[in-house]
Design a protein around this motif. Structure first.
Motif, PDB file in Angstrom:
ATOM      1  N   GLU A  57      34.981  44.606  39.779  1.00 25.21           N
ATOM      2  CA  GLU A  57      35.441  45.916  39.285  1.00 25.21           C
ATOM      3  C   GLU A  57      34.276  46.791  38.825  1.00 25.21           C
ATOM      4  O   GLU A  57      34.452  47.978  38.571  1.00 25.21           O
ATOM      5  CB  GLU A  57      36.468  45.743  38.156  1.00 25.21           C
ATOM      6  CG  GLU A  57      35.916  45.142  36.881  1.00 25.21           C
ATOM      7  CD  GLU A  57      36.196  43.635  36.796  1.00 25.21           C
ATOM      8  OE1 GLU A  57      36.432  43.029  37.870  1.00 25.21           O
ATOM      9  OE2 GLU A  57      36.173  43.079  35.684  1.00 25.21           O
ATOM     10  N   SER A  58      33.059  46.206  38.720  1.00 22.59           N
ATOM     11  CA  SER A  58      31.945  47.063  38.306  1.00 22.59           C
ATOM     12  C   SER A  58      31.395  47.889  39.464  1.00 22.59           C
ATOM     13  O   SER A  58      30.464  48.676  39.276  1.00 22.59           O
ATOM     14  CB  SER A  58      30.837  46.205  37.680  1.00 22.59           C
ATOM     15  OG  SER A  58      30.388  45.250  38.607  1.00 22.59           O
ATOM     16  N   PRO A 111      32.467  50.712  41.972  1.00 23.30           N
ATOM     17  CA  PRO A 111      33.526  51.661  42.346  1.00 23.30           C
ATOM     18  C   PRO A 111      33.677  51.771  43.862  1.00 23.30           C
ATOM     19  O   PRO A 111      32.682  51.702  44.598  1.00 23.30           O
ATOM     20  CB  PRO A 111      33.055  52.989  41.741  1.00 23.30           C
ATOM     21  CG  PRO A 111      31.607  52.820  41.504  1.00 23.30           C
ATOM     22  CD  PRO A 111      31.369  51.359  41.272  1.00 23.30           C
ATOM     23  N   ARG A 159      31.507  49.411  48.423  1.00 25.46           N
ATOM     24  CA  ARG A 159      32.906  49.012  48.593  1.00 25.46           C
ATOM     25  C   ARG A 159      33.615  50.093  49.374  1.00 25.46           C
ATOM     26  O   ARG A 159      34.167  51.033  48.789  1.00 25.46           O
ATOM     27  CB  ARG A 159      33.576  48.839  47.234  1.00 25.46           C
ATOM     28  CG  ARG A 159      33.358  47.496  46.597  1.00 25.46           C
ATOM     29  CD  ARG A 159      34.062  47.396  45.280  1.00 25.46           C
ATOM     30  NE  ARG A 159      35.500  47.105  45.425  1.00 25.46           N
ATOM     31  CZ  ARG A 159      36.358  47.114  44.414  1.00 25.46           C
ATOM     32  NH1 ARG A 159      35.950  47.418  43.208  1.00 25.46           N
ATOM     33  NH2 ARG A 159      37.620  46.837  44.622  1.00 25.46           N
ATOM     34  N   ASP A 191      39.122  48.628  48.990  1.00 29.39           N
ATOM     35  CA  ASP A 191      39.368  47.841  47.795  1.00 29.39           C
ATOM     36  C   ASP A 191      38.846  46.417  47.929  1.00 29.39           C
ATOM     37  O   ASP A 191      38.196  45.894  47.038  1.00 29.39           O
ATOM     38  CB  ASP A 191      40.875  47.845  47.501  1.00 29.39           C
ATOM     39  CG  ASP A 191      41.148  47.293  46.122  1.00 29.39           C
ATOM     40  OD1 ASP A 191      40.288  47.518  45.245  1.00 29.39           O
ATOM     41  OD2 ASP A 191      42.182  46.638  45.933  1.00 29.39           O
ATOM     42  N   GLN A 249      36.726  36.995  41.735  1.00 32.94           N
ATOM     43  CA  GLN A 249      36.584  38.402  41.348  1.00 32.94           C
ATOM     44  C   GLN A 249      35.133  38.794  41.066  1.00 32.94           C
ATOM     45  O   GLN A 249      34.850  39.702  40.293  1.00 32.94           O
ATOM     46  CB  GLN A 249      37.468  38.726  40.131  1.00 32.94           C
ATOM     47  CG  GLN A 249      38.963  38.726  40.459  1.00 32.94           C
ATOM     48  CD  GLN A 249      39.306  39.701  41.583  1.00 32.94           C
ATOM     49  OE1 GLN A 249      39.080  40.907  41.464  1.00 32.94           O
ATOM     50  NE2 GLN A 249      39.831  39.187  42.698  1.00 32.94           N
TER      51      GLN A 249
END
Lengths: 230, 458
Positions: free
Chosen positions: A123-124, A126, A156, A159, A219
């Motif tokens: 999640e770090s 974007p 990324r 997603d 993750q």
């Protein structure tokens, strides 16, 4: 030839003065030739090198030639014994195959990493905005395993997909940077441009950006070895 | 007994030294002949200051930068490093001028071919010193210039990857590269240099200093005379009218003194630069080579495509071979530049080419793509100001120059509206016909603002 008709002083036979002995002009090989003759007939003054009656000049000449050549052979052998290991050590870092196509172009990838390294939680990074990440990765240089500091762009596009891009332009290795406005990686040196997925867009680079294997596990984004182009 | 007499009784070199100083040299050698001795002088300065620096320098990626900072903080440290830095540049200039003097006077002709070949190799050695020494401070400039420099060498066909591994001591530029560059800089190259200089000087003394070329030679032609005999006669005539060598040494001393004064002044006033410590992760850093490699850096702009490595490699290796073998290519007897129009023209063209590429490389913008700072925004409408912002945000200045700022990969846009209509500009932005990347995704509002702004650039 015509020198018989035109009596010019032959520089080869001019008596060398003290000045010319230091810096003779061309044709000043006269003294050298004379010296060589003196040695070949070996009638130099002084104590005889070999006791007893001196051998005939012709034999002496043969003996000297033989000794000098033998010395040359011995010197070459001595030099080889030292030079082979020295050259071998100096070239120890050379690895990888020769690239035979004449126009294969451009530089080899900068770093061949081994193993996988975590670059941080997924999640770090974007989506749609490449992130520059400094990383310490294991590499093997000259057969020695060690850590190297490098930087990579983590991209990324979607997603659940991650790309890890080397920051060096494939033209001459200048550091590319992401332009959020142009949505491209731009190289400051010679105008190379790459799309978000690393494909070459324009400029002199001969190929797309180099990529490292990217894996999402627990993750986290893990960086693996360089993706070798086939 | 006088000490010199005492020494001479044991060494017996007095006559040799006197012969060396008194030997006649051609009368028409002048200030241009001081360039070689000035080069030798700078080599000695480099060796002496380099040894002093080596007492404090640590060739390791962890400590190199700090040790250079330490040198700068020591008594005379900054001065010695400054002299080493500026003297290196001066050496490249002086050896270049020396080569040009010898080339244009054709002093490489019989019997001085070996002197030229060894000298040309020494030129390459000096560039090798410049290249390897540049990395040692391990600052950003050093690091990135060497990344690019080694990559240029490594892009050679077939052997490229081996060359990279040999230069860097591995695929990347790491502490192994630093020790390697240091070893080459302080051990390998000095050994080659000293051997080369010894042969070069021996040849200079052996053959004597070449007279400056005359359009009308001192001696008349003799039919059927060999080139060798004719040369000997001509050089003997030059020396007959000559003066003793020690008088020439006065000019050499004056030139070396002036050069040293300039070098010391630059070392004191400017010093040796030191940027931030090398950071392999420094995205956004714009690598720049030192000025003497700018021409090659700039050449990379003009040669591109799949054949680039081959072209660069061929230009480099053929160029150097021709340079090395000049005496065997230009074999005519005439030495005056006006009597060798082809050699003179080719030499002049090469010099102009190098100067042009260097100047272009030097004027190419660095990181300054801040176009907004130089455009007078007060004369723009709101929409045009928004267009200027689009120009800035989209990174157009990375490739395009505008009002004196920006890159040179693409055309200068300072007066683009005088060449193209707004429609043509839009066409070029959305679907370019050359190497420019397409900007088809630009928001319609941004596009119209950008076109509005660019239309004011006349």
């Amino acid at each position: 030839m015509t020198s018989d008709l035109v009596p010019e002083p032959d520089p080869q036979h001019i008596e060398p003065t003290s000045v010319d002995a230091v810096a003779p002009a061309a044709g000043g090989d006269g003294p050298a030739v004379a010296a060589d003759r003196a040695l070949t007939t070996d009638d130099a003054p002084g104590a005889p090198i070999v006791p007893g009656s001196p051998p005939a000049p012709e034999r002496r000449w043969l003996r000297r030639t033989f000794v000098v050549r033998a010395l040359g052979g011995v010197s070459a052998a001595l030099a080889a014994v030292v030079a082979v290991p020295v050259a071998g050590l100096a070239s120890a870092p050379v690895g990888g195959p020769l690239r035979f196509p004449l126009t294969a172009g451009a530089i080899p990838p900068t770093l061949r990493t081994t193993g996988f390294t975590s670059l941080g939680p997924l999640e770090s990074f974007p989506v749609g905005q490449p992130t520059l990440v400094p990383a310490t990765v294991p590499v093997t240089i000259a057969g020695v395993q060690q850590d190297a500091q490098i930087a990579v762009y983590v991209v990324r596009p979607h997603d659940q997909s991650v790309l890890i891009m080397d920051i060096h332009c494939t033209h001459m290795g200048c550091p590319i940077s992401w332009s959020q406005g142009a949505k491209q990686f731009l190289c400051p040196c010679h105008g190379g441009a790459f799309a978000q997925d690393g494909t070459r867009v324009s400029g002199p680079p001969p190929r797309s950006l180099d990529r490292y294997q990217a894996v999402i596990a627990n993750q986290e984004v893990w960086m693996g070895p360089l993706v070798e182009e086939s | 007994m006088h000490p010199m007499s005492w020494l001479n009784e044991r060494l017996g070199v007095g006559a040799t030294v006197r012969g060396f100083l008194d030997r006649p040299v051609p009368a028409n050698i002048g200030w241009l002949n001081t360039l070689g001795s000035a080069t030798l002088f700078l080599i000695i300065v480099q060796i002496v200051t380099g040894i002093a620096l080596a007492l404090f320098y640590v060739p390791s990626a962890d400590h190199a930068y700090a040790s250079v900072q330490n040198i700068d903080a020591l008594r005379f440290g900054a001065l010695v490093r400054g002299i080493h830095h500026w003297s290196a540049s001066a050496l490249v200039v002086l050896i270049g001028l020396h080569v040009l003097r010898v080339f244009f006077q054709a002093a490489y002709k019989y019997p001085r071919e070996v002197t030229w070949v060894v000298g040309a190799a020494l030129f390459a050695v000096v560039l090798g010193f410049a290249f390897t020494g540049y990395l040692l401070p391990w600052d950003q400039k050093a690091y990135w210039a060497t990344v690019v420099g080694t990559n240029v060498a490594g892009s050679a066909p077939i052997v490229g990857s081996v060359v990279i591994d040999l230069l860097r001591g591995g695929p990347a530029l790491t502490t192994e590269s630093l020790t390697r560059f240091y070893g080459i800089h302080v051990w390998v190259l000095p050994a080659v240099l000293l051997i080369g200089v010894a042969i070069h000087l021996f040849a200079v003394i052996r053959q004597g200093i070449a007279a400056a070329p005359r359009r009308t030679p001192l001696v008349a032609d003799v039919p059927g005379e060999s080139q060798r005999d004719r040369y000997a006669r001509e050089y003997a005539a030059e020396k007959h009218d000559g003066h003793p060598f020690y008088l020439s040494l006065l000019k050499d001393a004056v030139v070396s003194a002036v050069i040293l004064a300039v070098v010391v002044a630059l070392a004191l006033a400017v010093g040796a630069p030191l940027e931030a410590q090398a950071n392999p992760n420094a995205v956004g850093y714009v690598p720049r080579p030192e000025w003497y490699f700018l021409d090659m850096f700039q050449l990379l702009w003009y040669v591109s495509g799949p054949a680039e490595p081959l072209v660069i490699f061929l230009i480099g290796s053929i160029g150097f071979l021709v340079f090395l073998l000049v005496p065997f290519i230009d074999r005519g007897r005439k030495r005056h530049p006006r009597q060798r129009p082809i050699a003179t023209a080719l030499g002049t063209a090469s010099v102009l080419g190098v100067l042009l590429l260097t100047a272009q490389g030097a004027m190419a913008p660095v990181a300054s793509t801040d176009v907004a700072a130089t455009v007078n925004a007060s004369t723009l409408t709101v929409a045009q100001q928004a267009g200027l912002k689009v120009f800035q945000v989209q990174g157009c200045a990375a490739c395009h120059r505008l009002a004196g700022q920006g890159g040179t990969a693409g055309p200068d846009l300072t007066s683009v509206a005088s060449r193209l209509s707004a429609a043509q500009i839009q066409q070029q932005i959305t679907s370019p016909r050359d190497k420019m990347p397409p900007y088809a995704d630009l928001a319609p509002g941004d596009m119209s603002n950008l076109l509005d702004f660019l239309s004011t650039r006349k």
